[in-house]
Design a protein around this motif. Sequence first.
Motif, short mmCIF file in Angstrom:
data_model
loop_
_atom_site.label_atom_id
_atom_site.label_comp_id
_atom_site.label_asym_id
_atom_site.label_seq_id
_atom_site.Cartn_x
_atom_site.Cartn_y
_atom_site.Cartn_z
N ASP A 210 -85.66 57.72 135.96
CA ASP A 210 -86.12 56.62 136.80
C ASP A 210 -85.57 55.30 136.25
OD1 ASP A 210 -87.39 54.85 138.43
OD2 ASP A 210 -89.43 55.49 137.93
N LEU A 211 -84.51 54.78 136.86
CA LEU A 211 -83.89 53.56 136.37
C LEU A 211 -84.77 52.35 136.58
CD1 LEU A 211 -80.15 54.04 137.43
CD2 LEU A 211 -81.24 54.51 135.22
N VAL A 212 -85.77 52.47 137.45
CA VAL A 212 -86.72 51.38 137.62
C VAL A 212 -87.50 51.14 136.32
CG1 VAL A 212 -88.76 50.60 138.89
CG2 VAL A 212 -86.90 51.75 140.10
N GLN A 213 -87.62 52.20 135.52
CA GLN A 213 -88.36 52.11 134.26
C GLN A 213 -87.46 51.75 133.08
OE1 GLN A 213 -91.66 52.32 134.46
NE2 GLN A 213 -91.41 52.72 136.64
N THR A 214 -86.26 51.26 133.36
CA THR A 214 -85.35 50.86 132.29
C THR A 214 -86.05 49.89 131.33
OG1 THR A 214 -83.38 51.14 133.64
CG2 THR A 214 -83.20 49.65 131.77
N GLY A 215 -86.00 50.21 130.05
CA GLY A 215 -86.63 49.37 129.04
C GLY A 215 -87.99 49.84 128.60
N ARG A 216 -88.59 50.80 129.33
CA ARG A 216 -89.89 51.32 128.92
C ARG A 216 -89.73 52.19 127.67
NH1 ARG A 216 -93.81 51.21 133.12
NH2 ARG A 216 -95.31 52.04 131.63
N ILE A 217 -90.78 52.29 126.90
CA ILE A 217 -90.73 52.98 125.62
C ILE A 217 -90.66 54.49 125.82
CG2 ILE A 217 -91.86 53.26 123.38
CD1 ILE A 217 -90.87 50.39 124.13
N ALA A 311 -76.72 52.83 125.41
CA ALA A 311 -77.94 52.08 125.10
C ALA A 311 -79.11 53.02 124.85
CB ALA A 311 -78.28 51.13 126.24
N ILE A 312 -79.77 52.86 123.73
CA ILE A 312 -80.98 53.60 123.42
C ILE A 312 -82.20 52.86 123.93
CG2 ILE A 312 -82.39 54.49 121.51
CD1 ILE A 312 -79.78 54.81 119.92
N TRP A 313 -82.20 51.54 123.76
CA TRP A 313 -83.29 50.71 124.25
C TRP A 313 -82.70 49.47 124.90
CZ3 TRP A 313 -87.38 47.74 120.87
CH2 TRP A 313 -88.47 47.35 121.69
N THR A 314 -83.16 49.15 126.07
CA THR A 314 -82.67 47.98 126.79
C THR A 314 -83.82 47.07 127.18
OG1 THR A 314 -82.81 49.09 128.93
CG2 THR A 314 -80.70 49.24 127.76
N ARG A 315 -83.47 45.83 127.44
CA ARG A 315 -84.39 44.87 128.04
C ARG A 315 -83.91 44.67 129.47
NH1 ARG A 315 -86.24 39.54 128.79
NH2 ARG A 315 -88.09 38.99 127.54
N ALA A 316 -84.74 45.05 130.44
CA ALA A 316 -84.30 45.08 131.84
C ALA A 316 -83.87 43.72 132.34
CB ALA A 316 -85.41 45.65 132.72
N SER A 317 -84.57 42.66 131.92
CA SER A 317 -84.21 41.32 132.37
C SER A 317 -83.62 40.54 131.20
CB SER A 317 -85.44 40.58 132.91
OG SER A 317 -86.41 40.42 131.89
N VAL A 454 -71.98 33.73 140.84
CA VAL A 454 -71.79 35.17 140.84
C VAL A 454 -72.18 35.70 139.46
CG1 VAL A 454 -70.16 37.09 141.04
CG2 VAL A 454 -69.93 35.10 142.53
N SER A 455 -73.16 36.58 139.44
CA SER A 455 -73.61 37.19 138.19
C SER A 455 -73.61 38.69 138.35
CB SER A 455 -75.03 36.70 137.84
OG SER A 455 -75.52 37.37 136.70
N VAL A 456 -72.97 39.39 137.44
CA VAL A 456 -72.91 40.85 137.48
C VAL A 456 -74.10 41.40 136.70
CG1 VAL A 456 -71.54 42.89 136.93
CG2 VAL A 456 -70.41 40.78 137.67
N GLY A 457 -75.06 41.98 137.41
CA GLY A 457 -76.31 42.40 136.80
C GLY A 457 -76.14 43.54 135.82
N ARG A 458 -76.86 43.48 134.73
CA ARG A 458 -76.94 44.56 133.74
C ARG A 458 -78.08 44.25 132.79
NH1 ARG A 458 -72.83 40.42 133.24
NH2 ARG A 458 -72.50 39.86 131.06
N PRO A 459 -78.71 45.28 132.24
CA PRO A 459 -79.74 45.03 131.24
C PRO A 459 -79.11 44.63 129.91
CG PRO A 459 -79.40 47.38 131.49
CD PRO A 459 -78.54 46.71 132.52
N ALA A 460 -79.92 44.10 129.02
CA ALA A 460 -79.45 43.76 127.68
C ALA A 460 -79.75 44.92 126.74
CB ALA A 460 -80.13 42.49 127.19
N MET A 461 -78.78 45.32 125.97
CA MET A 461 -78.98 46.41 125.02
C MET A 461 -79.64 45.88 123.75
SD MET A 461 -75.61 48.86 125.44
CE MET A 461 -74.38 47.56 125.38
#
Length: 604
Positions: A210-217, A311-317, A454-461
């Motif tokens: 579930d990519l919506v949960q990106t960044g969850r533990i 990425a093992i852990w990301t910050r979604a925003s 123009v910003s290319v979206g991606r989470p922060a690793m």
Amino acid sequence: MTQSFKRYIVAGLVCSLVAATGCKKDFLDTVPDNITTLDNVFTNRVMSEQWLARIYSRIPDPWNQPYTTQWTAMTDEADYTWLALSMNNGALTPDGSAGYWNAYYEAIRQSGIFLKNIDKNEEMLGLPNGAELVRQYKGEARFLRAYYYFQLMKIYGPVVLLGEEPGDVTTDYQIPRSSWDECSGYVVSEMEKAKADVPEVHVTGGGAPDLVQTGRITKGVISAVQSQVLLFSASPLYNGNTDMADFKNPDGKPLLNSTFDKEKWKKAADAAKAVIDLNKWSLYQENNDDPFLAGYYSSRNLFWNGWKQEAIWTRASSNYWSEWERHCAPRNTQGNAWNGIGVFQELVDAYRMADGKGIKDGSSAYTEEGFASGKPGFYADNTSKMYVGREPRFYAHITFNGATVPVVAKSGQTYVGYFFTGNSGKQGAPRDWPKTGYTARKNLHPNTNFNPSVSVGRPAMLIRLAEIYLNYAEALNEYQPGHGDVLLYLNKVRTRAGLPALEAGLSQDEMREHIRTERRIELSFENHRYFDVRRWKVADQPEHHQGGAFYGMNMDKGTALGDVAFHQRTVALTKSAWDRRNYFWPVPQADIDRNKQLVQFPGY
């Protein structure tokens, strides 16, 4: 922390729920009292989940530089043109160090309140998977509480452990610091407890990730952070440090371990290897018939194409576009870029040549004499030869005089000119120019545009596999030098970046220097260097110096790209001399005044 803090937190949650009304100063006087009670927060599923989200929000954004996450500019990596940081100028005092201390302790308290109250949420427990959901949320909150303690420890050293109960206005907060070993033991233990309650991976109802949960533990995230904690605890600042025996509690209890324990390195190595053995991630690599281009694109595109596998852990925003990219991009980009995160010559010189040798190792390929023909896509004609023939990451991480524009350029602009009269030089700009003649290029997407936006979206690793490989190589080299895995995992990072593999037969000291250099380059600008030089206890050594003069090119000279006058090593910034007290930040004086058991780090 008092009942007023509780009301403040709840008020913040209420404000987020009633945006149409707005959060006015007298808002709490105009709503029913029961809306602002903890009981209501923890009997309402939405509000409970918002409380947990608020705890998550304290996770630092690694690319929110330069105004929030500032570690890069407190090292020999870079300078923020517009800011004078107190760590750099010797003005850091107990009266000006409250930001991280207060923010992380607030998050720790919020976590404790959540853990104590979430079991009351009958609405959530009434769901078909309610009990499992509550258990997972408690695991996340328990991990986050331990994680924020670790963030405090990295900055302030051994800290005050508050225990399981969040406390109230009647609680006695006259509590001394725990020792580093006690703090790290508690953090690792709490994380291990949390690991049992969080999933291997967050999935959708159909079982797909579930990519919506990106960044969850997840369990893997926790194992990776445990690797970091144990690596710190094995390092010289915390393991066998006899130079800080005066750092002790009022009762004489030492806070840093003065007795070296080699087994701590084994624990750190085992923890990193356990993450590797999960086999959930892989180094991001792009294929190309040209090995140089393969290394370049693998390093450059990692941050927007590679996070799903590395990425093992990301910050979604992340505020990478409005902060990092805009502050790094040169002035001749399309739109309004600020051109002011200046990279020091010390870091520029750390990047190797394409043959894998450092410029200080006598590589015959390096020269500072003369100018070269252009290399399309990388640099223009008349670029200094000091920037020619470098390793692929150099071109992915650093914008230099003559380099191609890293993002969308203004019409007719093909290269960056940092010489005095250049398109991004000092002339004609009150402050939007780098003091060093270089800017950071890492994690700047080539399609980024500032007009139109123009910003290319991606989470922060936050943690990626390359770091874990380097954690493992470092710890294993200290515990069992000569073990084949040291070279194996160090070479995995090197060869991904387009460098030739190191050969066997290096001494432990030689391998240590290669590992440290690799961390400096591979993890540049990702908020590791500040803590690495401290945990290694080398911040006073010339090759790692964190005080004194820092160099760049001569921004006051040059009227053409190939002007020799610009290409002269010049002192760009002088920081205060390194002082032992700079290993840790001071605890805010207000807390020292309130808590008579809390000692200040010597020197403040």
